[in-house]
Design a protein around this motif. Sequence first.
Motif, PDB file in Angstrom:
ATOM      1  N   ILE A 105       0.855  -1.201   0.000  1.00  0.00           N
ATOM      2  CA  ILE A 105       0.000   0.000   0.000  1.00  0.00           C
ATOM      3  C   ILE A 105       0.890   1.250   0.000  1.00  0.00           C
ATOM      4  O   ILE A 105       0.661   2.197  -0.756  1.00  0.00           O
ATOM      5  N   ALA A 106       1.934   1.207   0.833  1.00  0.00           N
ATOM      6  CA  ALA A 106       2.846   2.369   0.900  1.00  0.00           C
ATOM      7  C   ALA A 106       3.517   2.593  -0.457  1.00  0.00           C
ATOM      8  O   ALA A 106       3.645   3.725  -0.928  1.00  0.00           O
ATOM      9  N   THR A 107       3.923   1.506  -1.113  1.00  0.00           N
ATOM     10  CA  THR A 107       4.582   1.638  -2.423  1.00  0.00           C
ATOM     11  C   THR A 107       3.650   2.295  -3.431  1.00  0.00           C
ATOM     12  O   THR A 107       4.045   3.186  -4.183  1.00  0.00           O
ATOM     13  N   PHE A 108       2.395   1.860  -3.423  1.00  0.00           N
ATOM     14  CA  PHE A 108       1.474   2.348  -4.452  1.00  0.00           C
ATOM     15  C   PHE A 108       0.807   3.679  -4.080  1.00  0.00           C
ATOM     16  O   PHE A 108      -0.025   4.177  -4.833  1.00  0.00           O
ATOM     17  N   GLU A 109       1.216   4.239  -2.940  1.00  0.00           N
ATOM     18  CA  GLU A 109       0.692   5.569  -2.628  1.00  0.00           C
ATOM     19  C   GLU A 109       1.249   6.606  -3.591  1.00  0.00           C
ATOM     20  O   GLU A 109       0.709   7.686  -3.752  1.00  0.00           O
ATOM     21  N   GLU A 110       2.364   6.276  -4.223  1.00  0.00           N
ATOM     22  CA  GLU A 110       2.894   7.208  -5.215  1.00  0.00           C
ATOM     23  C   GLU A 110       3.453   6.448  -6.410  1.00  0.00           C
ATOM     24  O   GLU A 110       3.919   5.320  -6.281  1.00  0.00           O
ATOM     25  N   GLU A 111       3.351   7.088  -7.564  1.00  0.00           N
ATOM     26  CA  GLU A 111       3.944   6.527  -8.787  1.00  0.00           C
ATOM     27  C   GLU A 111       5.367   7.050  -8.868  1.00  0.00           C
ATOM     28  O   GLU A 111       5.580   8.261  -8.896  1.00  0.00           O
ATOM     29  N   ARG A 112       6.309   6.143  -8.877  1.00  0.00           N
ATOM     30  CA  ARG A 112       7.703   6.580  -9.021  1.00  0.00           C
ATOM     31  C   ARG A 112       8.380   5.709 -10.066  1.00  0.00           C
ATOM     32  O   ARG A 112       9.211   4.847  -9.749  1.00  0.00           O
ATOM     33  N   PRO A 113       7.983   5.871 -11.336  1.00  0.00           N
ATOM     34  CA  PRO A 113       8.567   5.042 -12.371  1.00  0.00           C
ATOM     35  C   PRO A 113      10.085   5.182 -12.421  1.00  0.00           C
ATOM     36  O   PRO A 113      10.632   6.197 -11.996  1.00  0.00           O
ATOM     37  N   LEU A 114      10.734   4.164 -12.939  1.00  0.00           N
ATOM     38  CA  LEU A 114      12.196   4.174 -12.984  1.00  0.00           C
ATOM     39  C   LEU A 114      12.700   5.140 -14.062  1.00  0.00           C
ATOM     40  O   LEU A 114      12.057   5.312 -15.101  1.00  0.00           O
TER      41      LEU A 114
END
Length: 216
Positions: A105-114
């Motif tokens: 859930i924490a990861t998908f709270e923001e979009e941080r594409p490579l």
Amino acid sequence: MKRFLDAYGEDLEFGQIQMNYLDWSFQDAKGKADLLKQFDIPIWVMEPLRGGSLSKLASEYEERLTMLRPEEKIPAWGFRFLQSIPEVTVILSGMSTYEQLEENIATFEEERPLTQDERKCLLKIADEMLVKKTVPCTACRYCTSHCPMELDIPRLIGLYNEYTVTGGGFIAPMVVGVLPENKRPSACIGCKSCEQVCPQQIQISVVMKEFSDALK
Ligand code: SF4
Ligand code: SF4
């Protein structure tokens, strides 16, 4: 897959495929993603962390990734990789603990594409992992006409690679299990006639023996 999409692509609302940074080349997830893109079909991803095997890497790989993004957890790299592919609209991730749920859930709270460099580094690591674990068969099929047992050698090596990368898994044992007995790795008589013509100098007889023993 191309034939299927030619026949039914117009009716599909999404295409669900196994995709992660290891399968990008290993299972040609890239080719499948390109095909779905051609047909304008959104991608639903399964096995984003390859059954959890990408949630922990060898320390040398983890160090290289942590240097690029100190704050990013290792499992999140799998999700950030997928966030870099615009056609991906759904990511299905199995979770077995409450902590994993919270982390995701924490990861998908923001979009941080490579970035390009991060993606390059991650795919290089994937290549290195595959080189260590797989037999480099190119499926050229030079060997097959030399096998007195008429084994489909590149297919069996592909299954062997699947077996080693997944640490066993269920796909390779299941596929070999439905082959006739005289077409399984155990049917290899070790004559090595295939090895004389293999441009990759693969010790095919050894691979067949190892695979056969592993499946016992
Ligand atoms: S070593 Fe095994 S796989 Fe190779 S040609 Fe002989 S029987 Fe076939
Ligand atoms: S000749 Fe070697 S590289 Fe080519 S298909 Fe056979 S095992 Fe694979």
